[in-house]
Design a protein around this motif. Structure first.
Motif, PDB file in Angstrom:
ATOM      1  N   GLN A   1       0.830  -1.201   0.000  1.00  0.00           N
ATOM      2  CA  GLN A   1       0.000   0.000   0.000  1.00  0.00           C
ATOM      3  C   GLN A   1       0.866   1.253   0.000  1.00  0.00           C
ATOM      4  N   GLN A   2       1.882   1.275   0.846  1.00  0.00           N
ATOM      5  CA  GLN A   2       2.750   2.448   0.926  1.00  0.00           C
ATOM      6  C   GLN A   2       3.499   2.688  -0.392  1.00  0.00           C
ATOM      7  N   LYS A   3       4.048   1.634  -0.976  1.00  0.00           N
ATOM      8  CA  LYS A   3       4.776   1.772  -2.249  1.00  0.00           C
ATOM      9  C   LYS A   3       3.839   2.226  -3.369  1.00  0.00           C
ATOM     10  N   ARG A   4       2.664   1.635  -3.425  1.00  0.00           N
ATOM     11  CA  ARG A   4       1.712   1.962  -4.490  1.00  0.00           C
ATOM     12  C   ARG A   4       1.177   3.380  -4.329  1.00  0.00           C
ATOM     13  N   LEU A   5       0.903   3.781  -3.096  1.00  0.00           N
ATOM     14  CA  LEU A   5       0.422   5.151  -2.873  1.00  0.00           C
ATOM     15  C   LEU A   5       1.509   6.169  -3.209  1.00  0.00           C
ATOM     16  N   ASN A   6       2.759   5.864  -2.894  1.00  0.00           N
ATOM     17  CA  ASN A   6       3.853   6.773  -3.258  1.00  0.00           C
ATOM     18  C   ASN A   6       3.973   6.914  -4.772  1.00  0.00           C
ATOM     19  N   LYS A   7       3.809   5.803  -5.490  1.00  0.00           N
ATOM     20  CA  LYS A   7       3.858   5.849  -6.954  1.00  0.00           C
ATOM     21  C   LYS A   7       2.666   6.641  -7.504  1.00  0.00           C
ATOM     22  N   ALA A   8       1.510   6.432  -6.927  1.00  0.00           N
ATOM     23  CA  ALA A   8       0.320   7.180  -7.350  1.00  0.00           C
ATOM     24  C   ALA A   8       0.532   8.676  -7.111  1.00  0.00           C
ATOM     25  N   LYS A   9       1.081   9.014  -5.973  1.00  0.00           N
ATOM     26  CA  LYS A   9       1.357  10.415  -5.640  1.00  0.00           C
ATOM     27  C   LYS A   9       2.311  11.028  -6.675  1.00  0.00           C
ATOM     28  N   GLU A  10       3.345  10.278  -7.037  1.00  0.00           N
ATOM     29  CA  GLU A  10       4.304  10.741  -8.038  1.00  0.00           C
ATOM     30  C   GLU A  10       3.614  10.987  -9.380  1.00  0.00           C
TER      31      GLU A  10
ATOM     32  N   HIS B   1      -6.650  16.981  -4.309  1.00  0.00           N
ATOM     33  CA  HIS B   1      -5.960  18.216  -3.944  1.00  0.00           C
ATOM     34  C   HIS B   1      -4.755  18.436  -4.875  1.00  0.00           C
ATOM     35  N   ILE B   2      -4.030  17.368  -5.182  1.00  0.00           N
ATOM     36  CA  ILE B   2      -2.853  17.466  -6.075  1.00  0.00           C
ATOM     37  C   ILE B   2      -3.318  17.818  -7.484  1.00  0.00           C
ATOM     38  N   HIS B   3      -4.329  17.108  -7.929  1.00  0.00           N
ATOM     39  CA  HIS B   3      -4.767  17.249  -9.317  1.00  0.00           C
ATOM     40  C   HIS B   3      -5.417  18.595  -9.568  1.00  0.00           C
ATOM     41  N   SER B   4      -6.030  19.177  -8.553  1.00  0.00           N
ATOM     42  CA  SER B   4      -6.724  20.453  -8.745  1.00  0.00           C
ATOM     43  C   SER B   4      -5.758  21.638  -8.681  1.00  0.00           C
ATOM     44  N   ASN B   5      -4.537  21.396  -8.174  1.00  0.00           N
ATOM     45  CA  ASN B   5      -3.555  22.510  -8.099  1.00  0.00           C
ATOM     46  C   ASN B   5      -2.699  22.627  -9.317  1.00  0.00           C
TER      47      ASN B   5
ATOM     48  N   LEU C   1     -12.925   4.607  -6.082  1.00  0.00           N
ATOM     49  CA  LEU C   1     -12.201   5.871  -5.967  1.00  0.00           C
ATOM     50  C   LEU C   1     -12.230   6.377  -4.524  1.00  0.00           C
ATOM     51  N   SER C   2     -13.340   6.153  -3.836  1.00  0.00           N
ATOM     52  CA  SER C   2     -13.430   6.636  -2.447  1.00  0.00           C
ATOM     53  C   SER C   2     -12.457   5.884  -1.534  1.00  0.00           C
ATOM     54  N   ASN C   3     -12.286   4.566  -1.741  1.00  0.00           N
ATOM     55  CA  ASN C   3     -11.305   3.816  -0.940  1.00  0.00           C
ATOM     56  C   ASN C   3      -9.884   4.303  -1.219  1.00  0.00           C
ATOM     57  N   PHE C   4      -9.585   4.538  -2.493  1.00  0.00           N
ATOM     58  CA  PHE C   4      -8.269   5.061  -2.868  1.00  0.00           C
ATOM     59  C   PHE C   4      -8.042   6.429  -2.230  1.00  0.00           C
ATOM     60  N   SER C   5      -9.027   7.300  -2.332  1.00  0.00           N
ATOM     61  CA  SER C   5      -8.906   8.651  -1.773  1.00  0.00           C
ATOM     62  C   SER C   5      -8.713   8.623  -0.260  1.00  0.00           C
ATOM     63  N   ALA C   6      -9.453   7.745   0.415  1.00  0.00           N
ATOM     64  CA  ALA C   6      -9.326   7.636   1.876  1.00  0.00           C
ATOM     65  C   ALA C   6      -7.934   7.131   2.270  1.00  0.00           C
ATOM     66  N   ALA C   7      -7.426   6.113   1.575  1.00  0.00           N
ATOM     67  CA  ALA C   7      -6.096   5.579   1.872  1.00  0.00           C
ATOM     68  C   ALA C   7      -5.026   6.621   1.573  1.00  0.00           C
ATOM     69  N   PHE C   8      -5.191   7.330   0.475  1.00  0.00           N
ATOM     70  CA  PHE C   8      -4.238   8.378   0.078  1.00  0.00           C
ATOM     71  C   PHE C   8      -4.203   9.482   1.134  1.00  0.00           C
ATOM     72  N   LYS C   9      -5.385   9.917   1.542  1.00  0.00           N
ATOM     73  CA  LYS C   9      -5.460  10.990   2.545  1.00  0.00           C
ATOM     74  C   LYS C   9      -4.896  10.519   3.881  1.00  0.00           C
ATOM     75  N   ASN C  10      -5.141   9.274   4.244  1.00  0.00           N
ATOM     76  CA  ASN C  10      -4.607   8.712   5.478  1.00  0.00           C
ATOM     77  C   ASN C  10      -3.067   8.674   5.445  1.00  0.00           C
ATOM     78  N   GLU C  11      -2.520   8.381   4.281  1.00  0.00           N
ATOM     79  CA  GLU C  11      -1.061   8.274   4.135  1.00  0.00           C
ATOM     80  C   GLU C  11      -0.379   9.635   4.068  1.00  0.00           C
ATOM     81  N   PHE C  12      -0.961  10.581   3.330  1.00  0.00           N
ATOM     82  CA  PHE C  12      -0.273  11.844   3.061  1.00  0.00           C
ATOM     83  C   PHE C  12      -0.901  13.074   3.721  1.00  0.00           C
TER      84      PHE C  12
END
Length: 183
Positions: free
Chosen positions: A132-141, A179-183, A162-173
């Motif tokens: 999860q951590q590796k995949r979320l870091n890659k997604a963030k990149e 937020h990233i995509h809208s900036n 998408l909601s599960n992904f968003s929740a995990a992403f927000k929990n991690e970062f």
């Protein structure tokens, strides 16, 4: 010098692993063996597989006779290390896929429980959390580089919605992927 020595891979590791290496004494047999290989390869001809196998067998038998269990233990370490490398290659090759733990275990030819134990012994973390951590870091990149949107990648990284992904992403970062995509 005729001995094997062990040293610690990393003294700060919680689990200290001894990695053996073997120092070979440069004796007359070794010198003549190397010279014979140089002559064989110097012929610039196709060397038969059988000759190569015999030369390999010759040096293995000599080293086993000279160093005994020290040499055999070193060979055992090499085989174990190769299995670990094979395990790591499966992990790395499938790091950014949406395979689950059972599927990864299958690829490693292990039960899920054996896979989890092996994974923890190598990576010092549970496979679920590590992936999860590796995949979320890659997604963030990917999101930071504006290569994708959250809705385009959530399934690729193993999330069913998408909601599960968003929740995990927000929990991690600490912020949502939108937020990233809208900036």
């Amino acid at each position: 010098m005729k001995h094997s020595h062990y040293f610690n891979q990393n003294a700060s590791d919680k689990k200290i692993t001894d990695i053996p290496y073997l120092l070979l004494e440069k004796d007359n047999f070794i010198i003549h063996y190397i010279q014979s290989l140089q002559q064989i390869f110097g012929l610039q001809q196709s060397i038969s597989q059988k000759i190569l196998e015999l030369k390999f067998e010759e040096i293995l038998l000599y080293l086993a006779d000279k160093y005994g269990m020290v040499f055999l233990n070193y060979l055992r370490y090499l085989l174990i290390n190769e299995r670990e490398l094979s395990f790591k290659m499966v992990i790395e090759k499938n790091l950014y896929t949406n395979l689950n733990i059972d599927e990864m275990a299958f690829l490693c030819n292990m039960s899920a429980s054996t896979f989890k134990r092996k994974f923890i012994s190598i990576y010092q973390e549970s496979p679920g959390k590590w992936f999860q951590q590796k995949r979320l870091n890659k997604a963030k990149e990917l999101l930071h580089n504006n290569q994708v949107t959250p809705s385009e990648i959530f399934m690729d990284f193993g999330y069913g919605s998408l909601s599960n992904f968003s929740a995990a992403f927000k929990n991690e970062f600490g912020y949502s992927p939108n937020h990233i995509h809208s900036n």
